[in-house]
Structures are given as C-alpha cells and as structure tokens.
Enzyme design. Structure first.
Site, PDB file in Angstrom:
ATOM      1  N   HIS A 264      32.039 -45.734 -19.713  1.00 25.41           N
ATOM      2  CA  HIS A 264      30.807 -44.941 -19.675  1.00 25.41           C
ATOM      3  C   HIS A 264      29.813 -45.524 -18.668  1.00 25.41           C
ATOM      4  O   HIS A 264      29.312 -44.819 -17.781  1.00 25.41           O
ATOM      5  CB  HIS A 264      30.187 -44.917 -21.073  1.00 25.41           C
ATOM      6  CG  HIS A 264      28.913 -44.150 -21.183  1.00 25.41           C
ATOM      7  ND1 HIS A 264      28.847 -42.874 -21.686  1.00 25.41           N
ATOM      8  CD2 HIS A 264      27.633 -44.479 -20.863  1.00 25.41           C
ATOM      9  CE1 HIS A 264      27.602 -42.448 -21.671  1.00 25.41           C
ATOM     10  NE2 HIS A 264      26.831 -43.411 -21.176  1.00 25.41           N
ATOM     11  N   GLU A 265      29.532 -46.804 -18.800  1.00 28.29           N
ATOM     12  CA  GLU A 265      28.555 -47.427 -17.900  1.00 28.29           C
ATOM     13  C   GLU A 265      29.088 -47.513 -16.475  1.00 28.29           C
ATOM     14  O   GLU A 265      28.317 -47.416 -15.514  1.00 28.29           O
ATOM     15  CB  GLU A 265      28.152 -48.804 -18.423  1.00 28.29           C
ATOM     16  CG  GLU A 265      27.532 -48.811 -19.820  1.00 28.29           C
ATOM     17  CD  GLU A 265      26.346 -47.868 -19.972  1.00 28.29           C
ATOM     18  OE1 GLU A 265      25.678 -47.563 -18.961  1.00 28.29           O
ATOM     19  OE2 GLU A 265      26.090 -47.422 -21.109  1.00 28.29           O
ATOM     20  N   HIS A 268      28.204 -44.319 -14.726  1.00 30.81           N
ATOM     21  CA  HIS A 268      26.853 -44.389 -14.171  1.00 30.81           C
ATOM     22  C   HIS A 268      26.844 -45.186 -12.868  1.00 30.81           C
ATOM     23  O   HIS A 268      26.233 -44.789 -11.876  1.00 30.81           O
ATOM     24  CB  HIS A 268      25.916 -45.074 -15.168  1.00 30.81           C
ATOM     25  CG  HIS A 268      25.465 -44.227 -16.305  1.00 30.81           C
ATOM     26  ND1 HIS A 268      24.785 -43.050 -16.139  1.00 30.81           N
ATOM     27  CD2 HIS A 268      25.566 -44.415 -17.653  1.00 30.81           C
ATOM     28  CE1 HIS A 268      24.491 -42.533 -17.330  1.00 30.81           C
ATOM     29  NE2 HIS A 268      24.961 -43.343 -18.267  1.00 30.81           N
TER      30      HIS A 268
END
Length: 501
Positions: A264-265, A268
């Site tokens: 997820h990160e 980003h």
C-alpha cells in the site's frame, strides 16, 4: 516574464525545503524519536510551520503571481510553466487567508494532540484524548471560517487535500456507494465463512519484512530513492523526489498486516517517484489529490496485490520463505484467505468490500461534528451505533473504536477520510482504463512483470504531479466524469466468483 517565473521558482524551492524539514521532523517523531522529545518537537514543528507559512504569504510572492497572470493566459493550459503558476497560486491564495499565528498555534496543538492520542490508545481511554479533540474541532471550524463563500463548512477543509470535491459532490456519491455495498456485504457474509487460518500462524518479523521488500522492488519501488521503517501507523512521506520513504508495522501472528501495508505505502511512493524530476522543489512535485494518491496505494495493494495473477507468481516464492507454515497450503486456500470478507472493527484491516463503509462513516461523522449535530463527547456512542447499523458489529472498547485512527488527533476534523474511498473508486476506474489500453497486463503479472502497468500509470498519472486536478485526470483518461461503476464492476466480478454470488 521568464525572469519573474525563475524568481517564483526560487521562492517556492525555499518553501519546499522548509516543508521537507517539517516532514523529516514528523517522520522522526513517528519512528525513532524518544517519547521525551514530544514537547520540544511540538515547538519545533510550530516554528517551522510558521516560517514556511510566512514565506509563502510574503507579498512579493503575490506580486510575482499577479505579474505573471497575463503571461499564464498566453501559455498552453497543459504546459509545465502554466501548471507551476496555477499550482503556486492555489497554495498562495489559500495560505494568505490564514494568519501565521494561527498556523503556529495549530501546529503545536496537533503535535501535542498526537502525543496524547498515543497515550489514550495505550490506556484504551477516549476521555484522555477528548479535551484535545474538542480543541481540534474548534481549530478546524476556525480554519474553515478563514474561507468564506463555501457552500458547506467542510468544503474548504476538503479542498486542502481533494481540490474540486465539495460535499455536494462527495455526499451523494458516497450515499450511492453505501447503498450498493451494504447488500453486497450481506450477500457475502450469508455464505459459509472462509478460513484465514493459514495466514494467522506465526511468521517471524524479519522474514516478513524481507519478503515485503522483495515484492515492492519487483513492483518498481526504487530503494535508491527510498527506504522502509517501522511505525505505529504506516505512512508514506517524501522529502524530495529522490527521497520517498515508507513505513510499515508487523504482526507476527498475521501475515497480511505488514505485507499489504508495505505494498500500500509503496503504491503511494511509486506515484511520487514517478513525478517528472523537473518539478523538483515546486508545488507540481506532489500528487494531484489525496483521492488520486489513494487510488495508487489501493490499486497496487488490492487490485494487483490481492489478485490471483499476482500470487500465481509470488506464492511459490512465499512458500519458500515460510515452508513450514505454507508449504502444504494450496494457492486457492491462500488466495481465499487474503480476500476474506468479514464484518470487522478496524478500518486498516478491513477487506475490499467492507472498507468503504468504515470510511463513509468517518466522513459522515466529520460533517456531523463540524455542523454541530454531533458533540465530541458523544462520538464513541455514535461510533458504536453506526458500526452496528452498517456492519452488524460493535467495538468493545475505545481502542478498536473511536481511537483507532490518528487522523483527527494528529491533523484536523474535516477532509481527513474522503480520499480513501475516492481513491478506491478511482483505482477501479484507472485500472479498467489501463486494461483497455493493455489487455496483456494480467498475463504479464502472472510472470512477475509489472512494467507495462507501471509505465501506463506513470505516463497518464504519475509524471503530471499536481498539474491536473483529479477531475481533469479522469477526463483525460476516460473522456468522462468520475463514476463508481468501474469499481463496483470490479468488486462484483471478483467477489461474485470467490463467493459464488
């Protein structure tokens, strides 16, 4: 005009440097800083925030923007020069309305509130955090009042992170999404429960972290321009386009926690790493909005990272890392376990189908708090009632209820959560567009190849930074406005197959 544009760029570069140091101070606070440093760090953040704000609101910046106004009109709207002027003007016109003293005061309160929230979570007691949260609500209302003329008090707060997405747009979109999701959750949860026992064994921390790094390197996260550390609440943070860091947290008794927060990160971070390097140090060198940013973290985490094609490649490698735990577990069992749908308490642990119900609830509470229909003291009870209505469960304590997210305790009330669900909606829309352009993407993922998808995302989203708004990106990519339909098609197709709907 070229010289004035160069002057503007030099000024925003200096402001960007200060903002990067602010980010570095927060990253340290959230990772390695000893608890005894909290009081001084609050003062330091307040000082840096005030100086940065004063430099952005310097009348000389306003004069440069005014001098460049006619020049901007002569430029192609999609040019980098026009984008830089436009993005700087957006930041300046917002910042100039907020007094520097308020910025300094609010920064200090936010840092203090974050430290109190950590103690409240530790003690599992909302009353510890409530006085600070009441002050946060006061600050949030004061901040909104600096921007008269909006239709809803939350609109200027949302505009900080999701420009051009007022309550009048978000509220009906979320209401329709909620209307479609609740019966889908009910239909799935009426089916026999899926076992996730295979991912709830003991998985040593170091092996989990090493495998997660292997995955995100394969996806395209550049560790020469990034690193990963541990924290209580995972986040991505950027100090420059050459230094984009991520954090994660590990549960040794649940393989999903670290792995999917890492992906997820990294989603980003790959967005930030894909921004045009010529934008370094300017307002263009950031994501278009929180919703667009979240579309990338959720696309990589869920649409890619929880897909069967992804695990056709990675599962044999995971079995080699954990042969005792997963060696005898077949892929279908594992795939169903990581996509298990259940009524759960924690937003960050929620599956794809129920996740948005957690977010929409928080968005609605923000509106209720700002409008005065809900008092902070009544928030825990309102939380329990809404969770029961939408998900059929109630939190047994504050830690799994109203204290679980740091956002209201570290930032403000208003504009904190809508980006998560906007991101999910956009992830489905963007991925469907990518597949139309490159139908070979799923078969490439089965071979561990992610370059085609990453290049499409870079070309259509990443490289532009904040040159275009979310609505403009959607229009450029799809030729129409944002809609929930691609995302709902994705959910119904994937989970309809998984649960035999």
């Amino acid at each position: 005009m070229k010289e004035k544009l160069a002057q503007l760029r030099r000024r925003v570069q200096e402001i960007n440097d200060l903002e990067a140091i602010l980010s570095l101070a927060f990253w340290d606070q959230a990772t390695y800083m000893p608890s005894g440093g909290g009081e001084a760090r609050a003062r330091q953040l307040a000082t840096l925030g005030r100086i940065s704000h004063e430099k952005l609101t310097d009348p000389a910046v306003g004069q440069l923007l005014e001098d460049l106004r006619e020049y901007e009109k002569e430029l192609p709207a999609d040019s980098d020069e026009a984008g830089l002027i436009r993005a700087t003007r957006r930041k300046y016109e917002k910042a100039v309305k907020i007094p520097s003293d308020f910025i300094s005061e609010f920064y200090k309160h936010q840092s203090d509130s974050y430290q109190v929230w950590m103690r409240a979570r530790e003690e599992n007691d909302f009353e510890v955090a409530r006085p600070n949260l009441e002050k946060t609500l006061e600050y949030s209302r004061r901040l909104a009042e600096f921007f008269p003329g909006y239709e809803h008090i939350a609109d200027p707060l949302i505009d900080f992170s999701d420009p051009g997405m007022p309550v009048s747009v978000i509220r009906p979109l979320f209401a329709e999404l909620r209307r479609q999701l609740i019966p889908l959750v009910e239909a799935i949860t009426e089916k026999p429960a899926v076992s996730d026992a295979c991912v709830r064994q003991t998985f040593p921390r170091d092996k989990q972290l090493a495998f997660g790094l292997e995955v995100i390197k394969r996806l395209g996260y550049d560790l020469d321009r990034g690193r990963q550390d541990l924290t209580a609440h995972p986040f991505m943070i950027k100090f420059s386009l050459g230094d984009v860091r991520i954090t994660t947290r590990v549960k040794e008794d649940d393989l999903r926690e670290a792995l999917f927060s890492t992906i997820h990160e990294a989603g980003h971070a790959m967005y930030e790493q894909g921004i045009n390097r010529d934008y370094e140090g300017t307002p263009l060198a950031e994501g278009a909005s929180s919703g667009v940013h979240e579309s990338q973290s959720r696309l990589w985490e869920n649409i890619v990272g929880r897909s069967r094609e992804f695990w056709n490649y990675f599962y044999p490698r995971l079995q080699k890392v954990f042969p005792g735990e997963l060696g005898s577990v077949d892929l279908d069992t594992f795939y169903r376990a990581i996509n298990k749908v259940e009524r759960s308490l924690i937003r960050t642990d929620a599956d794809e189908v129920t996740y948005n119900l957690h977010v929409i609830m928080r968005f609605d509470f923000e509106l209720d708090l700002l409008e005065g229909r809900l008092a902070v003291r009544d928030l825990p009870e309102a939380w329990r009632e809404r969770m029961k209505a939408d998900l059929g469960i109630e939190p047994p304590d504050d830690r799994t209820g109203v204290l679980q997210d740091m956002h209201w305790y570290q930032e403000m009330i208003g504009g904190m959560f809508q980006g998560y669900t906007l991101g999910n909606v956009l992830s489905g829309l963007f991925y469907e567009a990518a597949l139309k352009a490159h139908p070979e993407i799923p078969s490439e993922m089965e071979r561990g190849e992610f370059g085609t998808l990453r290049r499409w995302l870079t070309e259509n989203i990443y490289r532009h930074g904040s040159k275009f708004t979310a609505a403009e990106l959607v229009e450029r990519i799809t030729g129409g406005p944002m809609t929930i339909e691609p995302y709902m098609r994705y959910l119904r197709s994937k989970y309809g197959e998984l649960y035999g709907l």
